[in-house]
Scaffold this motif. Structure first.
Motif, PDB file in Angstrom:
ATOM      1  N   LEU A 402       0.796  -1.175  -0.022  1.00  0.00           N
ATOM      2  CA  LEU A 402      -0.088   0.015   0.185  1.00  0.00           C
ATOM      3  C   LEU A 402       0.872   1.111   0.072  1.00  0.00           C
ATOM      4  CD1 LEU A 402      -2.605  -1.022   2.740  1.00  0.00           C
ATOM      5  CD2 LEU A 402      -2.729  -1.228   0.163  1.00  0.00           C
ATOM      6  N   ARG A 405      -1.421   8.138   2.164  1.00  0.00           N
ATOM      7  CA  ARG A 405      -1.178   9.739   2.145  1.00  0.00           C
ATOM      8  C   ARG A 405      -1.469  10.050   3.390  1.00  0.00           C
ATOM      9  NH1 ARG A 405      -4.261   8.365  -2.262  1.00  0.00           N
ATOM     10  NH2 ARG A 405      -6.237   9.522  -1.308  1.00  0.00           N
ATOM     11  N   THR A 410       3.291  11.152   1.623  1.00  0.00           N
ATOM     12  CA  THR A 410       2.732   9.926   1.035  1.00  0.00           C
ATOM     13  C   THR A 410       4.185   8.870   1.564  1.00  0.00           C
ATOM     14  OG1 THR A 410       1.840  10.906  -0.816  1.00  0.00           O
ATOM     15  CG2 THR A 410       2.617   8.362  -1.002  1.00  0.00           C
ATOM     16  N   CYS A 428     -10.271   5.934   8.252  1.00  0.00           N
ATOM     17  CA  CYS A 428     -11.348   6.798   8.094  1.00  0.00           C
ATOM     18  C   CYS A 428     -11.606   7.789   9.399  1.00  0.00           C
ATOM     19  CB  CYS A 428     -12.727   5.791   8.251  1.00  0.00           C
ATOM     20  SG  CYS A 428     -13.158   5.105   9.749  1.00  0.00           S
ATOM     21  N   ARG A 448      -5.069   7.923   4.064  1.00  0.00           N
ATOM     22  CA  ARG A 448      -5.925   7.456   3.041  1.00  0.00           C
ATOM     23  C   ARG A 448      -4.983   6.541   2.284  1.00  0.00           C
ATOM     24  NH1 ARG A 448      -8.842   9.100   6.090  1.00  0.00           N
ATOM     25  NH2 ARG A 448     -10.905  10.364   5.937  1.00  0.00           N
ATOM     26  N   THR A 449      -5.633   5.780   1.372  1.00  0.00           N
ATOM     27  CA  THR A 449      -4.893   4.821   0.255  1.00  0.00           C
ATOM     28  C   THR A 449      -5.873   4.323  -0.784  1.00  0.00           C
ATOM     29  OG1 THR A 449      -3.752   2.732  -0.125  1.00  0.00           O
ATOM     30  CG2 THR A 449      -5.325   2.917   1.696  1.00  0.00           C
ATOM     31  N   GLU A 450      -5.522   4.456  -1.950  1.00  0.00           N
ATOM     32  CA  GLU A 450      -6.178   3.639  -2.842  1.00  0.00           C
ATOM     33  C   GLU A 450      -5.933   2.374  -3.353  1.00  0.00           C
ATOM     34  OE1 GLU A 450      -5.042   6.041  -6.376  1.00  0.00           O
ATOM     35  OE2 GLU A 450      -5.714   8.011  -5.686  1.00  0.00           O
ATOM     36  N   GLY A 451      -4.962   1.692  -2.353  1.00  0.00           N
ATOM     37  CA  GLY A 451      -4.867   0.301  -2.413  1.00  0.00           C
ATOM     38  C   GLY A 451      -5.930  -0.651  -1.949  1.00  0.00           C
ATOM     39  N   THR A 452      -6.846  -0.086  -1.038  1.00  0.00           N
ATOM     40  CA  THR A 452      -8.106  -0.910  -0.611  1.00  0.00           C
ATOM     41  C   THR A 452      -9.254  -0.025  -0.105  1.00  0.00           C
ATOM     42  OG1 THR A 452      -8.570  -2.018   1.481  1.00  0.00           O
ATOM     43  CG2 THR A 452      -6.970  -0.226   1.821  1.00  0.00           C
ATOM     44  N   SER A 453     -10.347  -0.670  -0.015  1.00  0.00           N
ATOM     45  CA  SER A 453     -11.686  -0.130   0.197  1.00  0.00           C
ATOM     46  C   SER A 453     -11.868   0.127   1.604  1.00  0.00           C
ATOM     47  CB  SER A 453     -12.701  -0.702  -0.597  1.00  0.00           C
ATOM     48  OG  SER A 453     -12.857  -1.907  -0.113  1.00  0.00           O
TER      49      SER A 453
END
Length: 502
Positions: A402, A405, A410, A428, A448-453
């Motif tokens: 991952l 941010r 980052t 969150c 925050r990360t774009e690698g997981t929901s």
């Protein structure tokens, strides 16, 4: 009295020592040899273990580059070349480095962390009572420890003295020969391949099977390349010392044409080795009260695909934090037993993988037919991906790479796990308060990360996911996971709720 003694100062024992030291336990490492081994052994690492070393800051020290690991476009399985370029998630990362270099980096790191590394110390007796392990050395010295770990190889003295069985099978109908060689520049291709007149090219670091055996060409950075063959044979092959002419003759038999090679140049030691048959064995248990087994002391198998060191180093990372928590009185009930529960199935898969590859590489028309069918399966959807994860030693729950941010910028997951502490990724902003009673042993990072929901991730020190939040208020699941893996929280006064379970 010592908290922990590790018998065996190879890469596995040193990795465990580093993990224990990061967790606040200073082990003593006893190594029988007076100095590091110098003969050629493993040539690098493959798969998940490469990413794990990256998460301890060791990948860069071994590789000499600050760039993160990258997936390999190709690898091998049973003398099949796997095209990994089309996989959605390629798990096969490579770290090409001789084992002696890996061992040197781990030894340096262990000393930096305060590990007591004692070379020239041979263990001759091990006895246990209710609370302690008593160790006798060849020089007459005696040591007492709360826990003893055998990382002393396939012929483990610790395993034998502890009465742990080592069942398995031995085969003696094939001969493997390996030697360092030198080759004229005119026979070297642009991709590191070896051009053999009358045959074609031998690709670098890939097995080539013929109806007479297998051959491997291994150009290695910083040292003489290695040529290896495997043919049918018997124990009679052991009656005389191996010669370079024997290596040359074996290569010609396997390929059917002479291979352009000469003895290696420069100072040695140079590899010239003949092995007859092989062992596949697995310890009956990885733990006997206060004695534990690690790496080859717990499992031996074929070296096809290079899984041995990968498996042992990941054993060390799994065991390290669990043993440290137990020593420090922070372990929940049964934590140390999960070492055997989690690592045994992984070793069993490696054994299945190496035995399968050995079967696929044997000479004979029936094996050729088997390879035809297996090749069709590899070409089917999901076939190559399944084998890639098998080769990589992928384990369920290992956290992906991952990028998080945070307010400070980052950061890669590897930047957050070098301390080997449990890590809560609060994605969150609602979980840090629930984890507050565990902040003496768990780090919290908001981001925050774009690698997981996921809304949150709790990672064990071995980078396996202990809990995944799917809703912003999944506090109950988080607390349950914190209890399960890291013990009871602190009272307001700062003392643990649980009794010392050392």
């Amino acid at each position: 009295m010592l908290d922990a003694v590790i018998v065996g100062g190879g890469p596995n024992g040193l990795m465990l020592a580093c993990e224990l030291a990061l967790a606040g336990v200073r082990p003593v490492v006893l190594e029988r040899l007076a100095g590091p081994k110098t003969e050629p052994r493993a040539n690098g690492l493959v798969g998940q273990v490469v990413r794990m070393l990256d998460r301890r800051g060791l990948y860069a020290r071994i590789n000499g580059s600050s760039a993160p690991p990258r997936p390999a476009p190709h690898y091998m399985f049973g003398a099949f070349t796997l095209d990994l370029t089309g996989l959605p998630h390629n798990p096969v990362s490579l770290l090409p480095a001789p084992q002696e270099q890996i061992e040197q980096v781990l030894a340096e790191r262990a000393v930096e962390l305060g590990v007591d590394l004692r070379r020239g110390q041979e263990v001759i007796d091990v006895r246990q009572d209710t609370d302690l392990v008593h160790i006798t050395l060849a020089d007459g010295e005696s040591l007492t420890a709360r826990y003893l770990v055998g990382a002393d190889g396939g012929h483990s003295v610790v395993r034998r003295l502890s009465g742990i069985g080592f069942p398995g099978v031995t085969t003696d109908d094939f001969v493997t020969r390996s030697a360092n060689v030198s080759v004229a520049d005119e026979h070297l291709g642009p991709e590191g391949d070896l051009r053999v007149p009358g045959h074609g090219s031998l690709p670098a670091l890939l097995y080539v099977r013929t109806e007479r055996g297998t051959i491997t060409w291994g150009p290695l950075p910083g040292r003489a390349p290695v040529l290896s063959t495997t043919e049918t044979g018997t124990q009679d092959e052991l009656t005389t010392p191996m010669t370079f002419e024997e290596m040359r003759a074996s290569a010609e038999r396997v390929l059917g044409v002479p291979v352009p090679m000469d003895p290696p140049q420069g100072e040695g030691p140079h590899l010239l080795r003949r092995l007859v048959g092989g062992n596949t064995r697995h310890a009956e248990r990885y733990r006997d009260r206060r004695v534990l087994l690690l790496g080859d002391a717990a499992h031996v198998h074929s070296a096809i695909g290079g899984p041995g060191l990968n498996l042992g180093l990941q054993d060390a990372v799994n065991l390290g934090w669990k043993l440290a928590a137990t020593v420090r009185g922070r372990a929940p009930e049964g934590l140390l037993d999960t070492y055997d529960e989690e690592r045994r199935p992984v070793a069993e898969r490696v054994v299945a993988s190496t035995l399968s590859q050995s079967a696929l590489m044997r000479p004979g028309p029936e094996v050729t037919a088997l390879r035809t069918v297996f090749g069709e399966l590899l070409a089917s959807p999901g076939g190559t991906e399944h084998i890639a994860h098998l080769l990589a030693g992928t384990t369920e729950g290992f956290a992906p790479d991952l990028v998080i941010r945070t307010d400070a910028g980052t950061r890669r997951l590897a930047d957050l796990t070098t301390s080997a502490r449990p890590l809560l990724l609060d994605l969150c902003g609602d979980f840090a308060e629930a984890a507050k009673p565990w902040l003496d042993r768990v780090d919290v990072v908001h981001g925050r990360t774009e690698g997981t929901s996921a809304t949150g991730l709790l990672l064990r020190p071995d980078c396996h996911t202990a809990w995944t939040g799917h809703e912003p208020d999944d506090v109950g699941g988080l607390r349950a996971a914190l209890h399960q893996w890291f013990g009871a929280p602190l009272h307001d006064g700062g003392e643990p709720e649980q009794a010392d379970n050392r």
